[in-house]
Write a protein that holds these residues in place. Sequence first.
Motif, PDB file in Angstrom:
ATOM      1  N   SER B 103      20.385  -2.311 -22.288  1.00 18.97           N
ATOM      2  CA  SER B 103      19.355  -2.299 -23.308  1.00 18.97           C
ATOM      3  C   SER B 103      19.072  -3.700 -23.839  1.00 18.97           C
ATOM      4  N   GLY B 104      19.922  -4.667 -23.478  1.00 15.62           N
ATOM      5  CA  GLY B 104      19.679  -6.038 -23.914  1.00 15.62           C
ATOM      6  C   GLY B 104      18.515  -6.670 -23.175  1.00 15.62           C
ATOM      7  N   GLN B 105      18.091  -6.014 -22.078  1.00 13.39           N
ATOM      8  CA  GLN B 105      17.043  -6.617 -21.270  1.00 13.39           C
ATOM      9  C   GLN B 105      15.673  -6.473 -21.907  1.00 13.39           C
ATOM     10  N   ASP B 106      14.917  -7.512 -21.772  1.00 17.02           N
ATOM     11  CA  ASP B 106      13.576  -7.616 -22.303  1.00 17.02           C
ATOM     12  C   ASP B 106      13.429  -7.072 -23.722  1.00 17.02           C
ATOM     13  N   ILE B 107      14.123  -7.731 -24.592  1.00 19.46           N
ATOM     14  CA  ILE B 107      14.055  -7.407 -26.014  1.00 19.46           C
ATOM     15  C   ILE B 107      12.641  -7.608 -26.533  1.00 19.46           C
ATOM     16  N   GLY B 108      11.925  -8.590 -25.974  1.00 19.90           N
ATOM     17  CA  GLY B 108      10.561  -8.871 -26.428  1.00 19.90           C
ATOM     18  C   GLY B 108       9.653  -7.663 -26.282  1.00 19.90           C
ATOM     19  N   ALA B 109       9.669  -7.056 -25.093  1.00 21.91           N
ATOM     20  CA  ALA B 109       8.812  -5.891 -24.841  1.00 21.91           C
ATOM     21  C   ALA B 109       9.228  -4.721 -25.724  1.00 21.91           C
ATOM     22  N   ARG B 110      10.538  -4.536 -25.886  1.00 22.99           N
ATOM     23  CA  ARG B 110      10.998  -3.418 -26.718  1.00 22.99           C
ATOM     24  C   ARG B 110      10.629  -3.640 -28.183  1.00 22.99           C
ATOM     25  N   ASN B 111      10.652  -4.894 -28.608  1.00 25.01           N
ATOM     26  CA  ASN B 111      10.215  -5.195 -29.979  1.00 25.01           C
ATOM     27  C   ASN B 111       8.757  -4.799 -30.192  1.00 25.01           C
ATOM     28  N   GLU B 112       7.912  -5.151 -29.188  1.00 29.66           N
ATOM     29  CA  GLU B 112       6.488  -4.842 -29.352  1.00 29.66           C
ATOM     30  C   GLU B 112       6.264  -3.327 -29.405  1.00 29.66           C
ATOM     31  N   VAL B 113       6.919  -2.596 -28.512  1.00 27.77           N
ATOM     32  CA  VAL B 113       6.778  -1.137 -28.493  1.00 27.77           C
ATOM     33  C   VAL B 113       7.192  -0.551 -29.846  1.00 27.77           C
ATOM     34  N   ALA B 114       8.306  -1.050 -30.375  1.00 22.49           N
ATOM     35  CA  ALA B 114       8.822  -0.504 -31.645  1.00 22.49           C
ATOM     36  C   ALA B 114       7.882  -0.815 -32.808  1.00 22.49           C
ATOM     37  N   VAL B 115       7.327  -2.021 -32.837  1.00 22.56           N
ATOM     38  CA  VAL B 115       6.408  -2.382 -33.925  1.00 22.56           C
ATOM     39  C   VAL B 115       5.138  -1.543 -33.824  1.00 22.56           C
ATOM     40  N   ARG B 116       4.601  -1.389 -32.599  1.00 27.45           N
ATOM     41  CA  ARG B 116       3.378  -0.593 -32.418  1.00 27.45           C
ATOM     42  C   ARG B 116       3.609   0.872 -32.786  1.00 27.45           C
ATOM     43  N   ALA B 117       4.808   1.385 -32.479  1.00 26.80           N
ATOM     44  CA  ALA B 117       5.112   2.785 -32.815  1.00 26.80           C
ATOM     45  C   ALA B 117       5.067   2.985 -34.334  1.00 26.80           C
ATOM     46  N   GLN B 118       5.619   2.031 -35.065  1.00 29.32           N
ATOM     47  CA  GLN B 118       5.596   2.124 -36.526  1.00 29.32           C
ATOM     48  C   GLN B 118       4.168   2.037 -37.060  1.00 29.32           C
ATOM     49  N   LEU B 119       3.363   1.147 -36.468  1.00 28.84           N
ATOM     50  CA  LEU B 119       1.969   0.995 -36.912  1.00 28.84           C
ATOM     51  C   LEU B 119       1.185   2.275 -36.638  1.00 28.84           C
ATOM     52  N   ASP B 120       1.423   2.886 -35.468  1.00 28.65           N
ATOM     53  CA  ASP B 120       0.771   4.157 -35.125  1.00 28.65           C
ATOM     54  C   ASP B 120       1.128   5.225 -36.154  1.00 28.65           C
ATOM     55  N   ARG B 121       2.415   5.292 -36.452  1.00 31.48           N
ATOM     56  CA  ARG B 121       2.900   6.300 -37.384  1.00 31.48           C
ATOM     57  C   ARG B 121       2.224   6.136 -38.752  1.00 31.48           C
ATOM     58  N   LEU B 122       1.997   4.880 -39.132  1.00 32.29           N
ATOM     59  CA  LEU B 122       1.394   4.604 -40.437  1.00 32.29           C
ATOM     60  C   LEU B 122      -0.136   4.518 -40.347  1.00 32.29           C
ATOM     61  N   ARG B 123      -0.677   4.761 -39.142  1.00 31.08           N
ATOM     62  CA  ARG B 123      -2.124   4.718 -38.890  1.00 31.08           C
ATOM     63  C   ARG B 123      -2.742   3.380 -39.275  1.00 31.08           C
ATOM     64  N   ILE B 124      -2.070   2.323 -38.877  1.00 30.51           N
ATOM     65  CA  ILE B 124      -2.615   0.981 -39.108  1.00 30.51           C
ATOM     66  C   ILE B 124      -3.101   0.430 -37.770  1.00 30.51           C
ATOM     67  N   PRO B 125      -4.405   0.092 -37.652  1.00 29.56           N
ATOM     68  CA  PRO B 125      -4.931  -0.363 -36.369  1.00 29.56           C
ATOM     69  C   PRO B 125      -4.479  -1.785 -36.031  1.00 29.56           C
ATOM     70  N   VAL B 126      -4.224  -2.012 -34.740  1.00 27.27           N
ATOM     71  CA  VAL B 126      -3.918  -3.359 -34.257  1.00 27.27           C
ATOM     72  C   VAL B 126      -5.233  -4.008 -33.849  1.00 27.27           C
ATOM     73  N   ARG B 127      -5.653  -5.032 -34.582  1.00 26.14           N
ATOM     74  CA  ARG B 127      -6.951  -5.641 -34.330  1.00 26.14           C
ATOM     75  C   ARG B 127      -6.906  -6.704 -33.236  1.00 26.14           C
ATOM     76  N   ALA B 128      -5.771  -7.346 -33.057  1.00 25.52           N
ATOM     77  CA  ALA B 128      -5.642  -8.366 -32.015  1.00 25.52           C
ATOM     78  C   ALA B 128      -4.165  -8.579 -31.729  1.00 25.52           C
ATOM     79  N   ALA B 129      -3.879  -9.043 -30.509  1.00 25.42           N
ATOM     80  CA  ALA B 129      -2.486  -9.278 -30.141  1.00 25.42           C
ATOM     81  C   ALA B 129      -2.388 -10.364 -29.090  1.00 25.42           C
TER      82      ALA B 129
END
Lengths: 195, 172
Positions: B103-129
């Motif tokens: 699970s230590g592999q590609d922490i960067g990608a897992r970080n992005e997935v986790a942040v986006r999941a939280q934003l989805d849950r809170l219904r906050i749109p991602v305007r740019a990335a």
Amino acid sequence: MSTYTETQLDALRELANIGSGQAAAALSTMLGHPVDISVPTAAALPLAEAVAVAGNPDEARHGILVPIVGEFEAAVVLLVPEPDAVQLCSVYNLDPSGEDGASFLGEIGNILGTSYINVLAEMSGLDMEPAPPQVVHDMLGAILASVLLASGEDTDTALLLDSALTVEGKPCSLSFLLIPVGGGVHELLGRIGVV
Amino acid sequence: MEGELPARMGEWVVGTEAGTVLSCIGLGSCIGLALLDRRAKVAGLAHVMLPESPGGITPQPGKFADLAVPALVAELQRQGAMKHRLEAVLVGGAQMFALGRGSGQDIGARNEVAVRAQLDRLRIPVRAAATGGGKGRSMRVTVPDGEVVFREAAGRPITLLDPSADTLRMAA
């Protein structure tokens, strides 16, 4: 969160001293120039501070990572500022931003990392060996943060053993960090009789 | 830089004063998450290190995506932001080294997935990335307009969110 006593940090500093001495000797043979080392520092720091002490996180560095695997796991990281990399590579007429230059920097990482951990392995009796080096040219903060986060289960504290190497005749210096992974340090300390 | 408020690893900062610049310097596998309420002129920036908190008592919630995102939203609401007006911009999540096991592999990608999941849950749109890849990045958010600029190592500054033109750019 891991904490270290002053005695443990002293012992680690001494290991770093011997290790980086060996590493400097090996680099000196490779380059054909005398190599000096500074007195190493050993510090256990919160991650954010560990990045800050290495310098401005925005500054560009050539970063060479040598993962150490086996019974003792760690990351050896060399951080070389741009002008110093140019000096270092000029020993063999190479350009640090080219492919051969990057490969040369990786080889320097390999030699330094291998000689350093050979000392640790001999003194502790723990099995450890270097994995192939990875070379990047990036922001100091990004390099260090990525290594610290990917290598540690302990996300609170980073143990940094830092020595500066100076190559005579080619005015350049680089920092040499050994970042142990997780609980291996306590095993290492136990093996050399420091609890 | 005067008026610059840096978010170090595992921290977040909030700005309401005009001219304040929020920054994440030297993002590698970490994610810089900007949350903006441009109407209320409030901006927040979190420097998220890891996808998931280990559970139990966590002294620094800003380190973990699952805790940092809701905590920053709550803080922005206390400063006058409305949740339904919040917009997100993500920078970082690079993989600079092949390192770590399992699970230590590609922490960067897992970080992005986790942040986006939280934003989805809170219904906050991602305007740019500007995420992924193998290069480190720095980002700056200007209060109160919510201009978001990032730069890769040795690269030029690129505007991700330009409030004057209200144009959005999706970077690779």
